[in-house]
Design a protein around this motif. Structure first.
Motif, PDB file in Angstrom:
ATOM      1  N   GLU A 210       0.729  -1.210  -0.005  1.00  0.00           N
ATOM      2  CA  GLU A 210       0.143  -0.140  -0.001  1.00  0.00           C
ATOM      3  C   GLU A 210       0.739   1.229   0.036  1.00  0.00           C
ATOM      4  O   GLU A 210       0.484   2.214  -0.897  1.00  0.00           O
ATOM      5  N   ASP A 211       2.221   1.364   0.809  1.00  0.00           N
ATOM      6  CA  ASP A 211       2.657   2.290   0.604  1.00  0.00           C
ATOM      7  C   ASP A 211       3.291   2.577  -0.418  1.00  0.00           C
ATOM      8  O   ASP A 211       3.690   3.803  -1.079  1.00  0.00           O
ATOM      9  N   PHE A 212       3.856   1.424  -1.002  1.00  0.00           N
ATOM     10  CA  PHE A 212       4.555   1.724  -2.245  1.00  0.00           C
ATOM     11  C   PHE A 212       3.503   2.211  -3.477  1.00  0.00           C
ATOM     12  O   PHE A 212       3.782   3.064  -4.228  1.00  0.00           O
ATOM     13  N   THR A 213       2.203   1.882  -3.480  1.00  0.00           N
ATOM     14  CA  THR A 213       1.466   2.145  -4.420  1.00  0.00           C
ATOM     15  C   THR A 213       1.031   3.663  -4.038  1.00  0.00           C
ATOM     16  O   THR A 213       1.050   4.318  -5.138  1.00  0.00           O
ATOM     17  N   ARG A 214       0.912   3.863  -2.855  1.00  0.00           N
ATOM     18  CA  ARG A 214       0.848   5.364  -2.462  1.00  0.00           C
ATOM     19  C   ARG A 214       1.911   6.348  -3.011  1.00  0.00           C
ATOM     20  O   ARG A 214       1.740   7.510  -3.476  1.00  0.00           O
ATOM     21  N   LEU A 215       2.938   5.832  -2.610  1.00  0.00           N
ATOM     22  CA  LEU A 215       4.131   6.770  -3.287  1.00  0.00           C
ATOM     23  C   LEU A 215       4.136   7.014  -4.976  1.00  0.00           C
ATOM     24  O   LEU A 215       4.472   7.931  -5.342  1.00  0.00           O
ATOM     25  N   LEU A 217       1.639   6.736  -6.620  1.00  0.00           N
ATOM     26  CA  LEU A 217       0.611   7.738  -7.172  1.00  0.00           C
ATOM     27  C   LEU A 217       0.868   9.117  -6.825  1.00  0.00           C
ATOM     28  O   LEU A 217       0.743  10.054  -7.625  1.00  0.00           O
ATOM     29  N   VAL A 218       1.575   9.392  -5.873  1.00  0.00           N
ATOM     30  CA  VAL A 218       1.946  11.050  -5.389  1.00  0.00           C
ATOM     31  C   VAL A 218       2.785  11.481  -6.374  1.00  0.00           C
ATOM     32  O   VAL A 218       3.054  12.392  -6.838  1.00  0.00           O
ATOM     33  N   GLN A 219       3.896  10.329  -6.618  1.00  0.00           N
ATOM     34  CA  GLN A 219       5.208  10.852  -7.690  1.00  0.00           C
ATOM     35  C   GLN A 219       4.397  11.035  -9.139  1.00  0.00           C
ATOM     36  O   GLN A 219       4.785  11.917  -9.882  1.00  0.00           O
ATOM     37  N   GLY A 220       3.535  10.187  -9.396  1.00  0.00           N
ATOM     38  CA  GLY A 220       2.764  10.510 -10.744  1.00  0.00           C
ATOM     39  C   GLY A 220       2.043  11.616 -10.963  1.00  0.00           C
ATOM     40  O   GLY A 220       2.001  12.373 -11.912  1.00  0.00           O
ATOM     41  N   LYS A 221       1.436  12.060  -9.891  1.00  0.00           N
ATOM     42  CA  LYS A 221       0.621  13.147  -9.764  1.00  0.00           C
ATOM     43  C   LYS A 221       1.445  14.472  -9.795  1.00  0.00           C
ATOM     44  O   LYS A 221       1.142  15.519 -10.475  1.00  0.00           O
TER      45      LYS A 221
END
Length: 269
Positions: A210-215, A217-221
């Motif tokens: 979950e943390d990897f996916t969240r990071l 998404l933040v990086q992509g944004k």
């Protein structure tokens, strides 16, 4: 799935236990220490159970041999009593009329077998002198002495059998308790701890994903925002060029790179 503990389904009980444990690294270390301690206790109890089994078989063998010998000793003792009564007559009343101080007594001790205290009975003489030495003066004295020796040996055998039988029963109870503890550790405690460790590992892996996916998404944004900003700047630049306005350019290069220290002696870089 159909097993139950005190009326509660096993799967439900384990799920409830796991849900009560927060899936953290600290709890993971705590349960690893618990598992190591449980495995160490299991090994020690297993060795104790094996030692008790060996001693248990030795007691069973000794009891069987003692009982086999007692039949012949009892027959020999009572046959000698019959011979003495035939030779010296009925002397039981004379023995009963004499002092009834015991010449042989039974002492109790304790033996330690793999941490289990086992009672042991021993025979010892009180040192009392016999007052019925006059028995058999008329006849049959040798036969009466033979009866005394035979029954003394028979009493020693009875005390030995009582000690073995008591030790056997005590050891049997201790062996049952030890086996129950070994089975509880092997089939309940250790699997339960392992189940909690597996649950914590799964939850920690899920949190990491979950943390990897969240990071990501933040990086992509952030990358999308930078790209949008660059497109906006390019559009403004193109609009300014078309309208004939002066376009301000920004140079991000290092301004000190334009100077050379050798061109001016007063400038030191």
């Amino acid at each position: 799935q159909t097993a139950s503990i005190y009326g509660t389904p096993l799967a439900t009980k384990n799920t409830a236990t796991m849900s009560e444990v927060p899936p953290t690294r600290m709890n993971q270390q705590i349960f690893k220490v618990k598992k190591k301690a449980a495995e160490g206790g299991y090994k020690l109890l297993k060795k104790k159970a094996d030692a008790l089994k060996v001693k248990f078989r030795d007691y069973a063998k000794a009891i069987a041999e003692t009982k086999a010998n007692m039949s012949s000793d009892a027959a020999s003792a009572f046959f000698s009593l019959t011979q003495a009564e035939y030779a010296a007559g009925n002397f039981k009343n004379k023995v009963a009329e004499g002092p009834m101080t015991a010449r042989i007594r039974v002492g109790a001790g304790v033996d330690n077998v793999a941490g289990v205290k086992i009672p042991v009975f021993t025979l010892y003489e009180t040192g009392v002198t016999l007052d019925n030495q006059s028995l058999g003066l008329v006849g049959g004295g040798k036969k009466i002495q033979n009866v005394r020796e035979k029954f003394t040996g028979f009493i020693e055998m009875l005390i030995k059998l009582a000690s073995l039988q008591t030790s056997f029963v005590t050891l049997d109870e201790a062996l049952k308790v030890t086996n129950r503890r070994v089975n509880a550790l092997e089939n309940v405690t250790i699997p339960k701890i392992q189940g909690v460790l597996d649950y914590i590992s799964r939850e920690l892996d899920e949190l990491e994903r979950e943390d990897f996916t969240r990071l990501k998404l933040v990086q992509g944004k952030k990358e999308a925002e930078i790209e949008e900003e660059q497109k906006r700047k390019d559009a403004e630049k193109m609009a300014a060029i078309k309208s004939g306005r002066k376009v301000e350019t920004t140079n991000d290069a290092d301004i000190t790179a334009q100077f050379d220290a050798q061109d001016d002696e007063d400038v030191v870089f």
